[in-house]
Design a protein around this motif. Structure first.
Motif, PDB file in Angstrom:
ATOM      1  N   ASN A  43       7.258  11.770  15.805  1.00 29.34           N
ATOM      2  CA  ASN A  43       8.613  11.467  15.559  1.00 29.34           C
ATOM      3  C   ASN A  43       8.354  10.193  14.709  1.00 29.34           C
ATOM      4  N   THR A  44       9.330  10.513  13.646  1.00 33.56           N
ATOM      5  CA  THR A  44       8.706   9.982  12.582  1.00 33.56           C
ATOM      6  C   THR A  44      10.121   9.565  12.192  1.00 33.56           C
ATOM      7  N   LYS A  45      10.573   7.823  11.584  1.00 35.07           N
ATOM      8  CA  LYS A  45      11.318   7.549  11.427  1.00 35.07           C
ATOM      9  C   LYS A  45      11.988   6.932  10.094  1.00 35.07           C
ATOM     10  N   ASN A  46      13.035   7.762   9.371  1.00 35.27           N
ATOM     11  CA  ASN A  46      13.090   7.450   7.916  1.00 35.27           C
ATOM     12  C   ASN A  46      13.846   6.456   7.876  1.00 35.27           C
ATOM     13  N   HIS A  47      13.748   4.818   7.340  1.00 41.78           N
ATOM     14  CA  HIS A  47      14.994   3.575   7.313  1.00 41.78           C
ATOM     15  C   HIS A  47      14.424   3.219   6.349  1.00 41.78           C
ATOM     16  N   PHE A  48      15.630   2.331   5.696  1.00 39.89           N
ATOM     17  CA  PHE A  48      14.818   1.043   4.721  1.00 39.89           C
ATOM     18  C   PHE A  48      15.567  -0.095   4.988  1.00 39.89           C
ATOM     19  N   SER A  49      14.372  -0.771   4.913  1.00 41.40           N
ATOM     20  CA  SER A  49      15.838  -2.299   5.817  1.00 41.40           C
ATOM     21  C   SER A  49      14.946  -3.916   4.949  1.00 41.40           C
ATOM     22  N   MET A  50      15.428  -4.403   5.001  1.00 40.06           N
ATOM     23  CA  MET A  50      15.495  -6.230   4.176  1.00 40.06           C
ATOM     24  C   MET A  50      15.591  -7.289   5.435  1.00 40.06           C
ATOM     25  N   THR A  51      15.199  -8.321   4.791  1.00 41.90           N
ATOM     26  CA  THR A  51      15.362  -9.289   5.475  1.00 41.90           C
ATOM     27  C   THR A  51      14.971 -10.621   4.927  1.00 41.90           C
ATOM     28  N   LEU A  52      16.326 -11.251   4.698  1.00 42.68           N
ATOM     29  CA  LEU A  52      15.828 -12.573   4.060  1.00 42.68           C
ATOM     30  C   LEU A  52      15.645 -13.431   5.821  1.00 42.68           C
ATOM     31  N   PRO A  53      14.716 -14.712   5.563  1.00 43.65           N
ATOM     32  CA  PRO A  53      14.993 -15.450   6.259  1.00 43.65           C
ATOM     33  C   PRO A  53      15.860 -17.507   6.916  1.00 43.65           C
ATOM     34  N   ILE A  54      16.184 -17.605   7.431  1.00 46.91           N
ATOM     35  CA  ILE A  54      16.423 -18.746   7.796  1.00 46.91           C
ATOM     36  C   ILE A  54      16.442 -19.481   8.516  1.00 46.91           C
ATOM     37  N   VAL A  55      16.082 -21.193   7.598  1.00 44.44           N
ATOM     38  CA  VAL A  55      15.413 -22.404   8.294  1.00 44.44           C
ATOM     39  C   VAL A  55      16.358 -23.065   8.348  1.00 44.44           C
ATOM     40  N   ILE A  56      16.789 -23.823   9.408  1.00 49.02           N
ATOM     41  CA  ILE A  56      17.673 -24.664   9.476  1.00 49.02           C
ATOM     42  C   ILE A  56      16.930 -26.366  10.235  1.00 49.02           C
ATOM     43  N   THR A  57      17.942 -27.389   9.393  1.00 48.73           N
ATOM     44  CA  THR A  57      17.491 -28.573  10.424  1.00 48.73           C
ATOM     45  C   THR A  57      17.998 -29.335   9.386  1.00 48.73           C
ATOM     46  N   GLU A  58      18.021 -30.216  10.986  1.00 45.29           N
ATOM     47  CA  GLU A  58      19.308 -31.751  10.843  1.00 45.29           C
ATOM     48  C   GLU A  58      19.024 -32.531  10.123  1.00 45.29           C
ATOM     49  N   GLN A  59      17.188 -32.579   9.831  1.00 41.00           N
ATOM     50  CA  GLN A  59      16.764 -33.925   9.663  1.00 41.00           C
ATOM     51  C   GLN A  59      15.638 -33.697   7.522  1.00 41.00           C
ATOM     52  N   ALA A  60      16.247 -34.136   6.765  1.00 41.03           N
ATOM     53  CA  ALA A  60      15.246 -33.374   5.100  1.00 41.03           C
ATOM     54  C   ALA A  60      14.177 -33.927   5.557  1.00 41.03           C
ATOM     55  N   LYS A  61      14.076 -35.492   6.382  1.00 35.18           N
ATOM     56  CA  LYS A  61      12.475 -35.441   6.690  1.00 35.18           C
ATOM     57  C   LYS A  61      12.228 -35.977   7.616  1.00 35.18           C
ATOM     58  N   ALA A  62      12.095 -34.545   8.354  1.00 34.69           N
ATOM     59  CA  ALA A  62      11.861 -34.368  10.104  1.00 34.69           C
ATOM     60  C   ALA A  62      10.391 -34.470   9.896  1.00 34.69           C
ATOM     61  N   LYS A  63      10.044 -35.053  10.953  1.00 40.61           N
ATOM     62  CA  LYS A  63       8.824 -35.328  11.007  1.00 40.61           C
ATOM     63  C   LYS A  63       8.623 -33.648  12.109  1.00 40.61           C
ATOM     64  N   ARG A  64       6.765 -33.454  11.421  1.00 40.37           N
ATOM     65  CA  ARG A  64       6.434 -32.224  11.490  1.00 40.37           C
ATOM     66  C   ARG A  64       5.120 -32.131  13.115  1.00 40.37           C
ATOM     67  N   ILE A  65       5.986 -32.378  13.731  1.00 40.80           N
ATOM     68  CA  ILE A  65       4.920 -32.583  15.347  1.00 40.80           C
ATOM     69  C   ILE A  65       4.410 -31.414  15.875  1.00 40.80           C
ATOM     70  N   ALA A  66       3.723 -30.976  15.464  1.00 42.26           N
ATOM     71  CA  ALA A  66       3.305 -29.394  16.315  1.00 42.26           C
ATOM     72  C   ALA A  66       2.126 -29.676  17.735  1.00 42.26           C
ATOM     73  N   LYS A  67       2.835 -28.732  18.962  1.00 45.31           N
ATOM     74  CA  LYS A  67       1.397 -29.662  19.637  1.00 45.31           C
ATOM     75  C   LYS A  67       1.108 -27.543  20.909  1.00 45.31           C
ATOM     76  N   MET A  68       0.221 -26.996  20.291  1.00 42.78           N
ATOM     77  CA  MET A  68      -0.407 -26.107  20.858  1.00 42.78           C
ATOM     78  C   MET A  68      -0.796 -26.053  22.122  1.00 42.78           C
ATOM     79  N   LYS A  69      -0.759 -25.072  22.996  1.00 39.81           N
ATOM     80  CA  LYS A  69      -1.610 -25.006  24.204  1.00 39.81           C
ATOM     81  C   LYS A  69      -2.210 -23.903  24.515  1.00 39.81           C
TER      82      LYS A  69
END
Length: 345
Positions: free
Chosen positions: A176-202
């Protein structure tokens, strides 16, 4: 006889020519084929909330309780045919190979996420179908309804555009093969122009499958997107220090409030049943995390004795055979010595 020899030479010459032609075939990448055959392009139409006009994607600084119109321009490059497209909005997730998928439509909402991009879009606009006339362009609007409650960090997702016309499933000879073409535009939204980027990995969990195959479930529990993540993982016997499995990767990217499965070791390792410890050091810029978790490999999951390596790099099975032989020989020697001592007495 001469004729047979001549025929053989001709056949050999033809084989050589065919081989040369085979190895000289130009290597055309799938990307170049897709770009030429897609016959359409997409581009962002930035709203006033856009931070940079030349970002190439939507990077928005929004205010609560507002509506932000995000527009995508679809250009049909085919001058002879009208083309149908499907436009969908998806959320960002982290793929298991350390890349970000900006348009995931099936993944369940992460329990640590306050909002996802799809929470800000009406059901009607989550999926739209549009027809673009031959050689023309059309703008598709997706309205982002910013919540009344303020949110920290970023909300990330994307707009996915797929060509429907001449897109089909082709099943032939069971493939089974799929013939399709697609493109993506990312969207990044924030409310703080200089938001603190404090990440936490678990490290949520360590999953063991037969082989054994060992996977770490890593989780970014903060609304922060970051990249250049390096992961240095080691497996040791519990309460020991000798490293049994070591793996290191670089340049992973992580989406906000997302988890992914990191393959620490496939079934090529030689770990048997027992208690182990997974020790992981993660770093992204100045961010550093040290994650440790114990786990157990059962007898059904562990590598068989024939594959396990023991002392001096010798197979565990061979060591067991050697030990058994030594015990048998020692027992025979003991019996012989006892019999000799009895005879002398």
């Amino acid at each position: 006889m001469v004729r047979l020899k001549t025929n053989s030479i001709v056949k050999l010459f033809l084989c050589i020519v065919l081989c040369i032609c085979f190895f000289k075939v130009p290597n055309v990448s799938a990307d170049s084929i897709a770009n030429n055959a897609a016959e359409f392009t997409i581009s962002p139409v930035y709203p006033r909330e856009q931070k940079e006009d030349d970002a190439g994607y939507f990077d928005l600084n929004v205010k609560k309780s507002t509506k932000v119109p995000v527009k995508v321009k679809i250009s049909n490059l085919n001058k002879n045919q009208d083309i149908d497209y499907i436009v969908k909005v998806g959320n960002a997730i982290t793929n298991n190979d350390g890349t970000i998928n900006y348009t995931d439509f099936k993944n369940k909402k992460d329990k640590t996420a306050k909002y996802q991009l799809t929470d800000l879009v009406s059901k009607k606009e989550l999926k739209q179908k549009v027809t673009v006339k031959a050689g023309e362009s059309t703008k598709v609007i997706v309205n982002l309804n910013v919540p009344k409650q303020a949110f920290a960090g970023v909300i990330v997702g994307g707009i996915y555009v797929e060509r429907l016309t001449n897109s089909y499933d082709n099943t032939k000879n069971g493939v089974n093969t799929k013939n399709h073409f697609s493109m993506t535009l990312p969207i990044v939204i924030t409310e703080q122009a200089k938001a603190k980027r404090i990440a936490k990995m678990k490290l949520d969990n360590v999953v063991v499958k037969k082989g054994p195959e060992i996977t770490a479930k890593l989780h970014n529990v903060k609304p922060v997107m970051f990249g250049k993540l390096s992961i240095d993982s080691k497996i040791i016997k519990k309460n020991r220090s000798t490293v049994l499995v070591h793996k290191k990767v670089n340049n992973y990217q992580v989406a906000p409030n997302s988890s992914f499965d990191y393959l620490v070791s496939d079934s090529s390792n030689q770990l048997g049943a027992g208690k182990y410890t997974l020790d992981m050091h993660l770093q992204s810029g100045k961010r550093k995390w040290h994650l440790v978790k114990d786990f157990v490999i059962t007898s059904k999951q562990g590598a068989p004795l024939t594959k396990q390596t023991g002392w001096l790099g010798i197979s565990m099975m061979l060591w067991i055979v050697v030990i058994i032989l030594i015990l048998i020989i020692a027992s025979l020697v003991a019996v012989i010595m006892w019999q000799r001592k009895k005879l002398k007495s």
